[in-house]
Design an enzyme around this catalytic site. Sequence first.
Site, PDB file in Angstrom:
ATOM      1  N   LYS A  31       0.825  -1.207   0.000  1.00  0.00           N
ATOM      2  CA  LYS A  31       0.000   0.000   0.000  1.00  0.00           C
ATOM      3  C   LYS A  31       0.860   1.258   0.000  1.00  0.00           C
ATOM      4  O   LYS A  31       0.656   2.177  -0.793  1.00  0.00           O
ATOM      5  CB  LYS A  31      -0.914   0.005   1.200  1.00  0.00           C
ATOM      6  CG  LYS A  31      -1.686   1.319   1.392  1.00  0.00           C
ATOM      7  CD  LYS A  31      -1.847   1.628   2.862  1.00  0.00           C
ATOM      8  CE  LYS A  31      -2.596   2.933   3.050  1.00  0.00           C
ATOM      9  NZ  LYS A  31      -1.741   4.031   3.500  1.00  0.00           N
ATOM     10  N   ASN A  32       1.832   1.319   0.905  1.00  0.00           N
ATOM     11  CA  ASN A  32       2.622   2.542   1.049  1.00  0.00           C
ATOM     12  C   ASN A  32       3.476   2.830  -0.188  1.00  0.00           C
ATOM     13  O   ASN A  32       3.797   3.993  -0.457  1.00  0.00           O
ATOM     14  CB  ASN A  32       3.495   2.461   2.294  1.00  0.00           C
ATOM     15  CG  ASN A  32       2.685   2.559   3.574  1.00  0.00           C
ATOM     16  OD1 ASN A  32       1.601   3.125   3.595  1.00  0.00           O
ATOM     17  ND2 ASN A  32       3.202   1.991   4.650  1.00  0.00           N
ATOM     18  N   ARG A  75      -4.139  10.351   3.090  1.00  0.00           N
ATOM     19  CA  ARG A  75      -2.963  11.172   3.354  1.00  0.00           C
ATOM     20  C   ARG A  75      -2.055  11.262   2.139  1.00  0.00           C
ATOM     21  O   ARG A  75      -1.419  12.287   1.879  1.00  0.00           O
ATOM     22  CB  ARG A  75      -2.189  10.582   4.545  1.00  0.00           C
ATOM     23  CG  ARG A  75      -0.934  11.328   4.922  1.00  0.00           C
ATOM     24  CD  ARG A  75      -0.315  10.728   6.166  1.00  0.00           C
ATOM     25  NE  ARG A  75       0.022   9.342   5.981  1.00  0.00           N
ATOM     26  CZ  ARG A  75       1.234   8.899   5.664  1.00  0.00           C
ATOM     27  NH1 ARG A  75       2.206   9.755   5.459  1.00  0.00           N
ATOM     28  NH2 ARG A  75       1.477   7.617   5.532  1.00  0.00           N
ATOM     29  N   CYS A  92      -5.094   8.822   8.238  1.00  0.00           N
ATOM     30  CA  CYS A  92      -4.982   8.541   9.666  1.00  0.00           C
ATOM     31  C   CYS A  92      -4.296   9.708  10.366  1.00  0.00           C
ATOM     32  O   CYS A  92      -3.120   9.973  10.118  1.00  0.00           O
ATOM     33  CB  CYS A  92      -4.183   7.253   9.893  1.00  0.00           C
ATOM     34  SG  CYS A  92      -4.899   5.802   9.099  1.00  0.00           S
ATOM     35  N   ARG A 116      -1.194  15.609  10.878  1.00  0.00           N
ATOM     36  CA  ARG A 116       0.103  15.149  10.391  1.00  0.00           C
ATOM     37  C   ARG A 116       0.754  16.275   9.600  1.00  0.00           C
ATOM     38  O   ARG A 116       0.359  16.601   8.503  1.00  0.00           O
ATOM     39  CB  ARG A 116      -0.078  13.882   9.544  1.00  0.00           C
ATOM     40  CG  ARG A 116      -0.617  12.733  10.368  1.00  0.00           C
ATOM     41  CD  ARG A 116      -0.841  11.488   9.543  1.00  0.00           C
ATOM     42  NE  ARG A 116       0.366  10.701   9.462  1.00  0.00           N
ATOM     43  CZ  ARG A 116       0.384   9.420   9.110  1.00  0.00           C
ATOM     44  NH1 ARG A 116      -0.736   8.815   8.824  1.00  0.00           N
ATOM     45  NH2 ARG A 116       1.502   8.768   9.020  1.00  0.00           N
ATOM     46  N   ILE A 167       3.160  18.651   7.373  1.00  0.00           N
ATOM     47  CA  ILE A 167       3.964  18.466   6.168  1.00  0.00           C
ATOM     48  C   ILE A 167       5.006  19.577   6.060  1.00  0.00           C
ATOM     49  O   ILE A 167       5.457  19.917   4.976  1.00  0.00           O
ATOM     50  CB  ILE A 167       3.092  18.381   4.901  1.00  0.00           C
ATOM     51  CG1 ILE A 167       2.412  19.708   4.613  1.00  0.00           C
ATOM     52  CG2 ILE A 167       2.095  17.260   4.976  1.00  0.00           C
ATOM     53  CD1 ILE A 167       1.927  19.790   3.177  1.00  0.00           C
ATOM     54  N   ASP A 168       5.395  20.098   7.221  1.00  0.00           N
ATOM     55  CA  ASP A 168       6.390  21.171   7.225  1.00  0.00           C
ATOM     56  C   ASP A 168       7.679  20.759   6.530  1.00  0.00           C
ATOM     57  O   ASP A 168       8.284  21.557   5.805  1.00  0.00           O
ATOM     58  CB  ASP A 168       6.708  21.599   8.664  1.00  0.00           C
ATOM     59  CG  ASP A 168       5.577  22.406   9.291  1.00  0.00           C
ATOM     60  OD1 ASP A 168       4.636  22.750   8.556  1.00  0.00           O
ATOM     61  OD2 ASP A 168       5.639  22.664  10.501  1.00  0.00           O
ATOM     62  N   ASP A 187       3.938   1.157  11.820  1.00  0.00           N
ATOM     63  CA  ASP A 187       2.702   0.602  11.265  1.00  0.00           C
ATOM     64  C   ASP A 187       2.414  -0.821  11.748  1.00  0.00           C
ATOM     65  O   ASP A 187       1.341  -1.359  11.473  1.00  0.00           O
ATOM     66  CB  ASP A 187       2.742   0.626   9.733  1.00  0.00           C
ATOM     67  CG  ASP A 187       2.354   1.981   9.172  1.00  0.00           C
ATOM     68  OD1 ASP A 187       1.985   2.876   9.961  1.00  0.00           O
ATOM     69  OD2 ASP A 187       2.412   2.161   7.938  1.00  0.00           O
ATOM     70  N   ILE A 198       7.449   7.683  16.635  1.00  0.00           N
ATOM     71  CA  ILE A 198       7.128   8.325  15.349  1.00  0.00           C
ATOM     72  C   ILE A 198       5.911   9.238  15.456  1.00  0.00           C
ATOM     73  O   ILE A 198       5.972  10.409  15.078  1.00  0.00           O
ATOM     74  CB  ILE A 198       6.895   7.265  14.249  1.00  0.00           C
ATOM     75  CG1 ILE A 198       8.043   6.246  14.210  1.00  0.00           C
ATOM     76  CG2 ILE A 198       6.719   7.946  12.894  1.00  0.00           C
ATOM     77  CD1 ILE A 198       9.389   6.824  13.866  1.00  0.00           C
ATOM     78  N   ARG A 213      -9.101   0.768   3.301  1.00  0.00           N
ATOM     79  CA  ARG A 213      -8.110   1.664   2.722  1.00  0.00           C
ATOM     80  C   ARG A 213      -6.775   0.949   2.502  1.00  0.00           C
ATOM     81  O   ARG A 213      -6.002   1.340   1.620  1.00  0.00           O
ATOM     82  CB  ARG A 213      -7.864   2.872   3.636  1.00  0.00           C
ATOM     83  CG  ARG A 213      -8.957   3.924   3.624  1.00  0.00           C
ATOM     84  CD  ARG A 213      -8.547   5.116   4.481  1.00  0.00           C
ATOM     85  NE  ARG A 213      -7.183   5.505   4.165  1.00  0.00           N
ATOM     86  CZ  ARG A 213      -6.198   5.611   5.063  1.00  0.00           C
ATOM     87  NH1 ARG A 213      -6.429   5.349   6.335  1.00  0.00           N
ATOM     88  NH2 ARG A 213      -4.993   5.979   4.692  1.00  0.00           N
TER      89      ARG A 213
END
Length: 444
Positions: A45-46, A116, A140, A147, A149-150, A330, A352, A422
């Site tokens: 998936k990732n 995401r 998630c 979450r 995204i900087d 995960d 994390i 998902r």
Amino acid sequence: MLCASLFWYIVDFIYRLGEVFLRMEQIVINGRRPLQGKVQISGAKNAAVAIIPAALAANGICIIDNLPNIEDVVSLRKAITNLGAKCKLHDAHTMEIDARNITLFKIGKDEARFMRASYYLLGVLLGRFGEAEVPVPGGCDLNVGGRTIDYHLKGFEALGAETYQDDEVIRVKADKLVGADIYLDSPSVGATINIMMAAVFAEGNTIIDNAAKEPHVVDTANFLNKLGARIKGAGTDTLRIAGVRELGGGEYTVIPDPIETGTYMIAAAITGGDITVENVIPRHMESLTHKLKDMNCKVEEDLDFIRVWADAPLKASVVRTSGYPGFPTDLQPQISTLLCTVKGKSKITETIFDNRFRYVEELNKLGANFKVEGRAATTDGSCLFRGGEVSATDLRAGAALVLAGLAADGEVRIGNIRHLDRGYEAFEEKFRALGADIRRVGHN
């Protein structure tokens, strides 16, 4: 034109109707059955949710094989189609993408709200077209305040882009991208991939230090290189990218899913079963394999399979998540669920994500005895899971609740299962084939 508009209206209606039914549906499990047999692992998936956006970098046709048949892939296909890409399914796991005639550089809220990975469109569209706009991604929510995204945006800015973000949208734009030396304060997987996709088209050379090393980072880099990118160092903490003017098409096969693999390995242990997971890359599973062996599980592996069985009492353990090759975040909810059934004190430390332990409240409803303090959780292993009704708070939390149900004495009902859809393909079917009493039903 009218026909096309009507088609997408119907597609959107069906999609929304499906969401309603998913919110009503439950997974129902009657546990205490040792699972046995073989299970085929799907594509990662990732990796898939990064490689599909990466295909938009190609000025040619891409054919991507071994895609998992999951909701995140369906959502991404819809998103890139709305941008103007042509997508064709050869079968349930093979997608052809032609992005040569993309005309739009932003996606709507519907495509981003549950996913995401929609933020990967920022990097690839910025790199190829010089601009992109994406709603603040869903998926998630595992960090306090969402979450962030900087790291992504700082990387884009280092390459010469202007960035904008508010509570609803993220925009990036650049007249020209120029290679730069970029140091990530934390080895973020998402930032590594996103910056890498933009830097492929930057003038000159880009170095990303303290880069993430996860298998799906390597898989995305390998895919881009197949199209003509010049990326070196994937799998190490330093990525070197020489910019190119254009990428062509190509064919690529996505790696097997390490997290799905790990979920079934842990299922063997928590049910006292014997499961062989096939179509896997054993080296991607080394942190979990070593942990299960330390806990007294038996593990056998070869080139493309891992067999796990538990025929003796298991031992308590200590788990600390970290970036690859450390123990993956995960798989933290799944291994934690196993540990609360093992006699002795176990401790799990999450490094994390801030909110990764949200699932604990649901597990405790089924008889778990977790105590959480900040980013650490402890259990004395005296848990005997019992029946009850719970709700998945995120994708991996859903998997943890399924594992608890498989070990429970009594009927467990799990709601909010859209999270499972998902990220896991044919979840119930695969577990049923291993002997589980698991089914999907409408909510009472």
